[in-house]
Scaffold this motif. Structure first.
Motif, PDB file in Angstrom:
ATOM      1  N   LYS A   7      36.668  39.961  41.943  1.00 36.89           N
ATOM      2  CA  LYS A   7      37.625  40.952  41.608  1.00 36.89           C
ATOM      3  C   LYS A   7      37.005  41.986  40.546  1.00 36.89           C
ATOM      4  CE  LYS A   7      41.319  42.858  39.175  1.00 36.89           C
ATOM      5  NZ  LYS A   7      42.205  42.611  38.021  1.00 36.89           N
ATOM      6  N   SER A  24      48.903  45.287  40.709  1.00 36.06           N
ATOM      7  CA  SER A  24      49.349  44.654  41.926  1.00 36.06           C
ATOM      8  C   SER A  24      51.082  44.929  41.867  1.00 36.06           C
ATOM      9  CB  SER A  24      49.304  43.209  41.915  1.00 36.06           C
ATOM     10  OG  SER A  24      49.600  42.528  43.220  1.00 36.06           O
ATOM     11  N   VAL A  63      43.870  44.725  43.181  1.00 38.10           N
ATOM     12  CA  VAL A  63      43.995  43.506  43.811  1.00 38.10           C
ATOM     13  C   VAL A  63      45.437  43.373  43.932  1.00 38.10           C
ATOM     14  CG1 VAL A  63      43.820  42.127  41.839  1.00 38.10           C
ATOM     15  CG2 VAL A  63      43.532  41.014  43.777  1.00 38.10           C
ATOM     16  N   GLN A  64      45.782  43.143  45.228  1.00 41.35           N
ATOM     17  CA  GLN A  64      47.288  43.075  45.633  1.00 41.35           C
ATOM     18  C   GLN A  64      47.775  41.883  46.130  1.00 41.35           C
ATOM     19  OE1 GLN A  64      49.909  45.568  45.725  1.00 41.35           O
ATOM     20  NE2 GLN A  64      51.158  43.481  46.098  1.00 41.35           N
ATOM     21  N   LYS A  65      48.544  41.457  45.499  1.00 46.95           N
ATOM     22  CA  LYS A  65      49.275  40.091  45.911  1.00 46.95           C
ATOM     23  C   LYS A  65      49.964  40.276  47.411  1.00 46.95           C
ATOM     24  CE  LYS A  65      52.459  40.448  42.499  1.00 46.95           C
ATOM     25  NZ  LYS A  65      53.189  40.054  41.132  1.00 46.95           N
ATOM     26  N   CYS A  66      49.817  39.748  48.350  1.00 48.38           N
ATOM     27  CA  CYS A  66      50.509  39.896  49.643  1.00 48.38           C
ATOM     28  C   CYS A  66      51.200  38.543  50.361  1.00 48.38           C
ATOM     29  CB  CYS A  66      49.402  40.247  50.766  1.00 48.38           C
ATOM     30  SG  CYS A  66      48.319  41.811  50.211  1.00 48.38           S
ATOM     31  N   GLU A  85      45.553  37.162  48.283  1.00 49.12           N
ATOM     32  CA  GLU A  85      45.219  38.271  47.304  1.00 49.12           C
ATOM     33  C   GLU A  85      44.273  39.296  48.636  1.00 49.12           C
ATOM     34  OE1 GLU A  85      43.788  35.889  43.825  1.00 49.12           O
ATOM     35  OE2 GLU A  85      44.888  37.503  42.923  1.00 49.12           O
ATOM     36  N   PHE A 347      43.107  32.640  40.169  1.00 43.08           N
ATOM     37  CA  PHE A 347      43.368  33.628  41.095  1.00 43.08           C
ATOM     38  C   PHE A 347      42.638  35.055  40.655  1.00 43.08           C
ATOM     39  CE2 PHE A 347      47.620  31.726  40.985  1.00 43.08           C
ATOM     40  CZ  PHE A 347      47.827  31.787  42.456  1.00 43.08           C
ATOM     41  N   GLY A 349      43.758  38.080  40.469  1.00 41.55           N
ATOM     42  CA  GLY A 349      44.564  38.966  39.775  1.00 41.55           C
ATOM     43  C   GLY A 349      45.426  38.147  38.588  1.00 41.55           C
ATOM     44  N   TYR A 351      49.184  37.341  36.998  1.00 42.69           N
ATOM     45  CA  TYR A 351      50.457  37.167  37.624  1.00 42.69           C
ATOM     46  C   TYR A 351      51.266  36.652  36.567  1.00 42.69           C
ATOM     47  CZ  TYR A 351      47.830  38.286  41.600  1.00 42.69           C
ATOM     48  OH  TYR A 351      46.676  38.896  42.425  1.00 42.69           O
TER      49      TYR A 351
END
Ligand code: SER
Length: 604
Positions: A7, A24, A63-66, A85, A347, A349, A351
């Motif tokens: 990342k 995110s 970085v996006q959590k999906c 991610e 991870f 990102g 959170y």
């Protein structure tokens, strides 16, 4: 390389090319109330891809959590995940292919040190809506990718979006890595099938907006939207063709191995037995499902029989069933959740919601596990009754047990074996197929009404939620906070915190107030400002949500003397006069301390 390093490299690279990192977005969409979960980095950015200026500029990275729940039953292979991610960068009407393709090549070969000879590229072959993407192919050739590593593919492969039925979309170019370069080259499609050529990055060139008639209109601006899966790329860069072998998953896998006393055998392992393969699949499912559940509960989802809650319930229950297959008979979901929480440095990102909601999420898992174990006991009793009565369990009955109790069919088979009986598995499968067909039709309907729905009607209802929110606070008091909403073409639904049932006169007062504001023809003003400033000005925002430093604020009325002010990404109509007559059609309890309102426009 671990996920955090990947990342950092990605974000630094794009920041050095003038991008701004954005946080995110929450996995439960805030301002797109019609879809269940955020499924791609572009998803929270749809308004900006359609032309609304983004407060942080035209070049973004994150970085996006999906969460993708397309077919949860597919989870268990070596590379699909429910929660994952995604790294992404965006050009909002700024640069296009001739910058993005050289950057992609540079990032892969110079920053990630991938050998350029190991790259394969796919480009769109063209159809009646969009020409063959010779431009992208030409740009790849300039970087040095040989022609025989550039493959033209049809729309199924090289076209992305729209995320819903309407919205931004366009051709894409995908980057594949040859994971076995020491072997002689094979036909591209063969290599993909054999999982030898693995996709690691996707650059989407958004040039069109697909409208509700299925027509592709050129977008006001051309955008770039890229997506790189963190789990897959981290694994590949560490030499694993099995995602679950990487540092992201291993602590969770180890915990499952420990409590089940079974071994995880990744795909790199030589000829595992069928038994080992099936156990490995169970281990993956548990790791995947509990990790996704942790994020869902931290985002405020509770196990239930509806929508998001139902997805969560299925994930938890399937984990427990897989646990049983591994011989785990006592509660274990909390142990696995703790392994997820204790290894957050794996991870890409950060959170903070995980630690903030730790107690709540462990309790929620434990409660659901207790409930389900009871359900399983009841299922066993049901089977006993059927055997006593009919001397057998039919395929249909087994399906009912599966559907209503979540009782696994393998367990029915096992129970029957004890009596030397066999299950008509074909009848079971037929009943299941029929049911799946029905739910596919249902979820297609849901999708249609929803994701990135920026239709005129949805936009009108969206503005109406702001009016209703303000009216509720004025009539009932400032304790009222929106806790969710959902919009379809037919109606809007709005959930909010309030203890008592609304009286008829309160409902009338709220309706009258909203209609008065519609008749006053108030402007809807969009402004960009610092989040702290927005709060100072009294703009409403979702409590506990991480907002970027700069946000857009929608004000209804005069800036200095407004009726409503909310932090929101839009889109909205520009004047309340565009709305019809507002009518509340139902008011009910949504949960304890929460009320729910359904409302419609009588005329548009
Ligand atoms: N939206 C594209 C994808 O999900 C690129 O981010 O692959």
């Amino acid at each position: 390389m671990n996920a955090a390093e990947l990342k950092q490299k990605f974000v630094n690279f794009f920041v050095s090319h003038g991008h701004v990192e954005i946080p995110s977005a929450p996995i439960v969409p805030e301002n797109d109330p019609t879809t269940l979960f955020i499924s791609a980095g572009m998803h929270p950015l749809v308004s900006y891809l359609l032309g609304q200026p983004h407060p942080l500029g035209k070049r973004l990275v994150n970085v996006q959590k999906c969460i993708r729940t397309g077919d949860i039953d597919d989870i268990g292979d070596n590379r699909h995940h429910t929660f994952f991610e995604m790294l992404g960068n965006w050009s909002l009407g700024d640069y296009f292919k001739d910058d993005m393709i050289p950057w992609s090549f540079e990032f892969l070969t110079k920053i990630l040190n991938i050998n350029p000879n190991d790259l394969h590229i796919t480009c769109f072959v063209g159809d009646e809506n969009s020409p063959k993407d010779e431009e992208s192919a030409g740009l790849w050739k300039i970087t040095g990718i040989p022609s025989n590593h550039i493959h033209f593919m049809p729309k199924e492969d090289n076209w992305w979006g729209p995320a819903g039925v309407t919205g931004p979309c366009g051709p894409d170019t995908e980057m594949f890595l040859d994971t076995k370069p020491e072997l002689p080259e094979v036909e591209f499609e063969e290599g993909c099938k054999a999982e030898r050529y693995v996709e690691i990055w996707n650059d989407v060139f958004m040039q069109f907006n697909k409208d509700s008639n299925g027509k592709y209109e050129p977008l006001k601006q051309t955008n770039v939207d890229t997506g790189m899966g963190v789990e897959r790329t981290t694994a590949i860069l560490s030499g694993f063709s099995d995602n679950y072998m990487s540092s992201i998953w291993q602590p969770i896998i180890k915990k499952i191995e420990e409590i089940s006393n079974k071994n995880y055998v990744g795909v790199n392992h030589d000829s595992p037995s069928l038994q080992e393969e099936s156990e490995t699949k169970s281990i993956r499912i548990i790791a995947d499902h509990i990790r996704a559940s942790v994020f869902m509960i931290a985002a405020g989802v509770e196990p239930s029989n509806k929508e998001r809650g139902y997805v969560l319930r299925r994930l938890i229950r399937r984990s427990i069933r897989e646990g049983k297959k591994l011989g785990i008979e006592s509660n274990f979901t909390v142990i696995i959740a703790n392994a997820v929480l204790d290894n957050q440095n794996n991870f890409a990102g950060n959170y903070p919601e995980l630690n903030l909601n730790k107690d709540k999420l462990l309790i929620s898992l434990e409660t659901e596990e207790n409930k389900f174990r009871k359900t399983l006991d009841n299922g066993l009793k049901e089977i006993q009754k059927l055997i006593d009565k009919n001397k057998n369990v039919s395929g249909k009955e087994a399906f009912t047990l599966y559907e209503s109790f979540g009782f696994p069919v393998e367990m029915v088979v096992e129970e029957l074996k004890k009596y030397n009986l066999a299950l008509d598995i074909e009848e079971f499968n037929a009943a299941k197929e029929e049911h799946q067909q029905q739910s596919r039709t249902l979820s297609a309907g849901k999708f249609k009404s929803g994701l990135a729905d920026h239709s005129e009607i949805a936009t009108k209802y969206h503005t109406a939620t702001h009016l209703l929110h303000a009216a509720l606070r004025q009539v009932l008091g400032e304790h009222v906070q929106q806790s969710g909403s959902n919009i379809t073409e037919e109606r809007m639904r709005f959930d909010f915190s309030h203890g008592d049932k609304l009286t008829e006169s309160q409902i009338k007062e709220i309706e009258d107030l909203v209609n008065a504001k519609i008749n006053e023809k108030l402007p809807v003003i969009c402004q960009t400002m610092k989040f702290t400033e927005a709060q100072k000005e009294g703009a409403l925002a979702f409590f506990g949500t991480k907002y970027p430093k700069t946000v857009t604020v929608y004000t209804i009325g005069d800036i200095g003397n407004y009726f409503s002010k909310e932090v929101c990404t839009g889109p909205h109509i520009s004047n309340t006069s565009e709305l019809g007559h507002f009518k509340i059609i139902k008011e009910e309890s949504a949960a304890s301390g929460k009320r729910r309102i359904y409302a419609i426009f009588i005329v548009f």
